[in-house]
Design a protein around this motif. Structure first.
Motif, PDB file in Angstrom:
ATOM      1  N   GLU A  72       0.804  -1.219   0.000  1.00  0.00           N
ATOM      2  CA  GLU A  72       0.000   0.000   0.000  1.00  0.00           C
ATOM      3  C   GLU A  72       0.837   1.270   0.000  1.00  0.00           C
ATOM      4  O   GLU A  72       0.366   2.311  -0.429  1.00  0.00           O
ATOM      5  N   HIS A  73       2.053   1.198   0.494  1.00  0.00           N
ATOM      6  CA  HIS A  73       2.850   2.400   0.667  1.00  0.00           C
ATOM      7  C   HIS A  73       4.028   2.433  -0.291  1.00  0.00           C
ATOM      8  O   HIS A  73       4.557   1.387  -0.688  1.00  0.00           O
ATOM      9  N   GLU A  74       4.455   3.618  -0.643  1.00  0.00           N
ATOM     10  CA  GLU A  74       5.479   3.807  -1.666  1.00  0.00           C
ATOM     11  C   GLU A  74       6.773   3.080  -1.328  1.00  0.00           C
ATOM     12  O   GLU A  74       7.438   2.542  -2.217  1.00  0.00           O
ATOM     13  N   ALA A  75       7.138   3.055  -0.067  1.00  0.00           N
ATOM     14  CA  ALA A  75       8.391   2.408   0.318  1.00  0.00           C
ATOM     15  C   ALA A  75       8.399   0.930  -0.057  1.00  0.00           C
ATOM     16  O   ALA A  75       9.461   0.343  -0.282  1.00  0.00           O
ATOM     17  N   PHE A  76       7.224   0.317  -0.141  1.00  0.00           N
ATOM     18  CA  PHE A  76       7.106  -1.107  -0.438  1.00  0.00           C
ATOM     19  C   PHE A  76       6.638  -1.352  -1.877  1.00  0.00           C
ATOM     20  O   PHE A  76       6.110  -2.418  -2.181  1.00  0.00           O
ATOM     21  N   ASP A 123       8.103  -2.090  -4.563  1.00  0.00           N
ATOM     22  CA  ASP A 123       8.743  -3.177  -5.321  1.00  0.00           C
ATOM     23  C   ASP A 123       8.709  -4.525  -4.609  1.00  0.00           C
ATOM     24  O   ASP A 123       9.199  -5.519  -5.147  1.00  0.00           O
ATOM     25  N   VAL A 124       8.156  -4.548  -3.397  1.00  0.00           N
ATOM     26  CA  VAL A 124       8.125  -5.792  -2.612  1.00  0.00           C
ATOM     27  C   VAL A 124       6.773  -5.919  -1.933  1.00  0.00           C
ATOM     28  O   VAL A 124       5.937  -5.015  -2.005  1.00  0.00           O
ATOM     29  N   ASP A 125       6.556  -7.050  -1.284  1.00  0.00           N
ATOM     30  CA  ASP A 125       5.300  -7.291  -0.591  1.00  0.00           C
ATOM     31  C   ASP A 125       5.346  -6.695   0.819  1.00  0.00           C
ATOM     32  O   ASP A 125       6.237  -6.986   1.600  1.00  0.00           O
ATOM     33  N   GLU A 126       4.375  -5.870   1.111  1.00  0.00           N
ATOM     34  CA  GLU A 126       4.260  -5.214   2.418  1.00  0.00           C
ATOM     35  C   GLU A 126       3.489  -6.082   3.405  1.00  0.00           C
ATOM     36  O   GLU A 126       3.861  -6.203   4.574  1.00  0.00           O
ATOM     37  N   HIS A 127       2.397  -6.683   2.918  1.00  0.00           N
ATOM     38  CA  HIS A 127       1.552  -7.571   3.723  1.00  0.00           C
ATOM     39  C   HIS A 127       1.332  -8.869   2.943  1.00  0.00           C
ATOM     40  O   HIS A 127       1.339  -8.868   1.715  1.00  0.00           O
ATOM     41  N   ALA A 128       1.111  -9.965   3.671  1.00  0.00           N
ATOM     42  CA  ALA A 128       0.829 -11.233   2.989  1.00  0.00           C
ATOM     43  C   ALA A 128       0.026 -12.150   3.902  1.00  0.00           C
ATOM     44  O   ALA A 128       0.131 -12.089   5.135  1.00  0.00           O
ATOM     45  N   SER A 129      -0.765 -12.980   3.293  1.00  0.00           N
ATOM     46  CA  SER A 129      -1.453 -14.055   4.003  1.00  0.00           C
ATOM     47  C   SER A 129      -1.312 -15.310   3.150  1.00  0.00           C
ATOM     48  O   SER A 129      -1.337 -15.238   1.922  1.00  0.00           O
ATOM     49  N   PHE A 130      -1.125 -16.446   3.808  1.00  0.00           N
ATOM     50  CA  PHE A 130      -0.985 -17.679   3.051  1.00  0.00           C
ATOM     51  C   PHE A 130      -1.482 -18.871   3.844  1.00  0.00           C
ATOM     52  O   PHE A 130      -1.541 -18.851   5.073  1.00  0.00           O
ATOM     53  N   ARG A 131      -1.856 -19.869   3.085  1.00  0.00           N
ATOM     54  CA  ARG A 131      -2.380 -21.116   3.652  1.00  0.00           C
ATOM     55  C   ARG A 131      -1.439 -22.250   3.281  1.00  0.00           C
ATOM     56  O   ARG A 131      -1.057 -22.412   2.124  1.00  0.00           O
ATOM     57  N   LEU A 132      -1.063 -23.036   4.279  1.00  0.00           N
ATOM     58  CA  LEU A 132      -0.231 -24.220   4.077  1.00  0.00           C
ATOM     59  C   LEU A 132      -1.088 -25.444   4.336  1.00  0.00           C
ATOM     60  O   LEU A 132      -1.687 -25.573   5.410  1.00  0.00           O
ATOM     61  N   GLU A 133      -1.151 -26.335   3.363  1.00  0.00           N
ATOM     62  CA  GLU A 133      -1.922 -27.568   3.531  1.00  0.00           C
ATOM     63  C   GLU A 133      -0.964 -28.714   3.818  1.00  0.00           C
ATOM     64  O   GLU A 133      -0.076 -29.014   3.016  1.00  0.00           O
ATOM     65  N   SER A 181       3.229  -9.142   8.127  1.00  0.00           N
ATOM     66  CA  SER A 181       3.223  -7.758   7.645  1.00  0.00           C
ATOM     67  C   SER A 181       4.464  -7.036   8.117  1.00  0.00           C
ATOM     68  O   SER A 181       4.913  -7.215   9.252  1.00  0.00           O
ATOM     69  N   GLN A 182       4.999  -6.195   7.227  1.00  0.00           N
ATOM     70  CA  GLN A 182       6.124  -5.337   7.582  1.00  0.00           C
ATOM     71  C   GLN A 182       5.663  -3.928   7.954  1.00  0.00           C
ATOM     72  O   GLN A 182       6.489  -3.060   8.211  1.00  0.00           O
ATOM     73  N   ASN A 183       4.355  -3.734   8.012  1.00  0.00           N
ATOM     74  CA  ASN A 183       3.856  -2.394   8.324  1.00  0.00           C
ATOM     75  C   ASN A 183       2.527  -2.487   9.069  1.00  0.00           C
ATOM     76  O   ASN A 183       1.497  -1.998   8.622  1.00  0.00           O
TER      77      ASN A 183
END
Length: 363
Positions: A236-240, A242-252, A264-266
């Motif tokens: 969402e923010h300019e500093a991020f 080129d990269v992922d700022e927030h993420a959610s994932f599911r591992l099966e 999240s980094q922010n």
């Protein structure tokens, strides 16, 4: 708390891997520290010094000023990266600890392997599965042991959680929830000119830097590897940009066990792992950060038991294990092959985020 339950919590901080007497170690493993960022200065070097099985002897970094300052402060040999890679000071260390940006791990590990030195490399191994495989192959071909820096695996709180799962205290595991977040540009400094924000150096940000913790800790606790992943990332923010700022994932995992992870980094600082079974919930909160005490709780039949235990220096435990296994001639659990599974899963999260489809994880 019944007797069977209490049995697994007695001597909570015991080192169940330790067979040597730490007081009898005359010649600890001499370690060259590669990379002098805040983590190496504030945590790794103190951890090496606290461990009876290791001592730091050599340091290097691309920042010559940092090398000079740390070498003088701790009475160590400071060398340039070129000197380290050429083996100019190789007779002063037995092992190499690599704590540089992800994309530079390979070059230093290859140099250490060529010198016949044992390696402790930070996670994730590299920026891509392909480069990670090259790194593992370099150590394998040279016949040198490779450990990957999953410090959660040597933390007593995580080991006791796994003991309780093994003993069936939670019953059948149904699902896992894990979260890890921080305000990176506040907690790690406000400067946006840092390697985590450079995709060429980091390979990604929230998933690579933080997601590896819930991923690997869940694998370790369950003694299983994920078979399928799906994920979503956003910035969402300019500093991020080129990269992922927030993420959610599911591992099966096998047995239809799902782990749901958010990083999240922010966002507000948080660190939690909760394993829910048919008979109990096991909770680590705080869980993942080296700079805060771990909390351990068991909830069963409406009763919550918070375990009060002596906190350990998490990085001391990691280096104690590293040095102990080398001196005892024993293998590492978190070796290169183990880490390659994480690399495939992390890559799968990014692929799923791009395509919108789950990704099967093959061998």
């Amino acid at each position: 708390m019944d007797a069977a339950f209490a049995e697994y919590l007695d001597e909570f901080t015991r080192r169940d891997w330790e067979t040597l007497d730490p007081d009898a170690v005359a010649d600890p493993v001499r370690v060259a520290v590669v990379g002098l960022g805040w983590f190496a200065r504030e945590w790794a070097l103190p951890g090496i010094a606290r461990s009876a099985y290791t001592e730091a002897t050599v340091v290097t970094d691309v920042d010559a000023g940092a090398v000079e300052a740390v070498a003088a402060e701790r009475d160590l040999t400071g060398v340039t990266p070129e000197e380290l890679r050429s083996g100019a000071a190789a007779d002063e260390y037995d092992a190499v600890y690599v704590a540089t940006p992800n994309a530079t791990h390979l070059e230093y590990v290859e140099a250490a392997a060529a010198q016949g030195k044992a390696v402790l490399c930070e996670k994730p191994l590299e920026v891509t599965p392909e480069r990670a495989r090259e790194l593992v192959a370099a150590c394998h071909d040279a016949g040198v042991p490779l450990m990957v820096g999953y410090r959660m695996q040597t933390d007593p709180a995580v080991r006791r959680l796994r003991d309780l799962l093994d003993a069936g205290v939670a019953g059948d595991v149904i699902h896992v929830h894990a979260t890890m977040s921080q305000t990176m540009l506040g907690e790690l400094g406000s400067d946006t000119d840092q390697w985590r924000l450079d995709p060429e150096l980091s390979g990604g940000c929230a998933v690579m830097d933080l997601g590896v913790y819930p991923l690997n800790t869940t694998r370790f606790a369950l003694r299983e590897d994920p078979v399928r992943v799906s994920g979503r990332t956003r910035s969402e923010h300019e500093a991020f940009a080129d990269v992922d700022e927030h993420a959610s994932f599911r591992l099966e995992f096998p047995g239809d066990v799902d782990a749901f992870c958010t990083v999240s980094q922010n966002a507000q600082h948080a660190s939690r792992l909760e394993v829910t079974g048919t008979d109990a919930r096991l909770i680590l909160d705080p869980a993942f950060y080296e700079r805060e005490d771990r909390g351990f709780a068991v909830v069963r039949d409406g009763t919550r038991v918070d375990v009060d235990f002596e906190q350990v220096h998490q990085i001391e435990e990691e280096f104690a294990y590293f040095g102990h296994q080398l001196l005892a001639g024993e293998p590492f659990h978190a070796d290169g092959e183990h880490a390659l599974t994480d690399m495939r899963a992390l890559d799968g999260v990014y692929e799923s985020a791009e395509t919108g489809r789950p990704v099967e994880l093959g061998d």
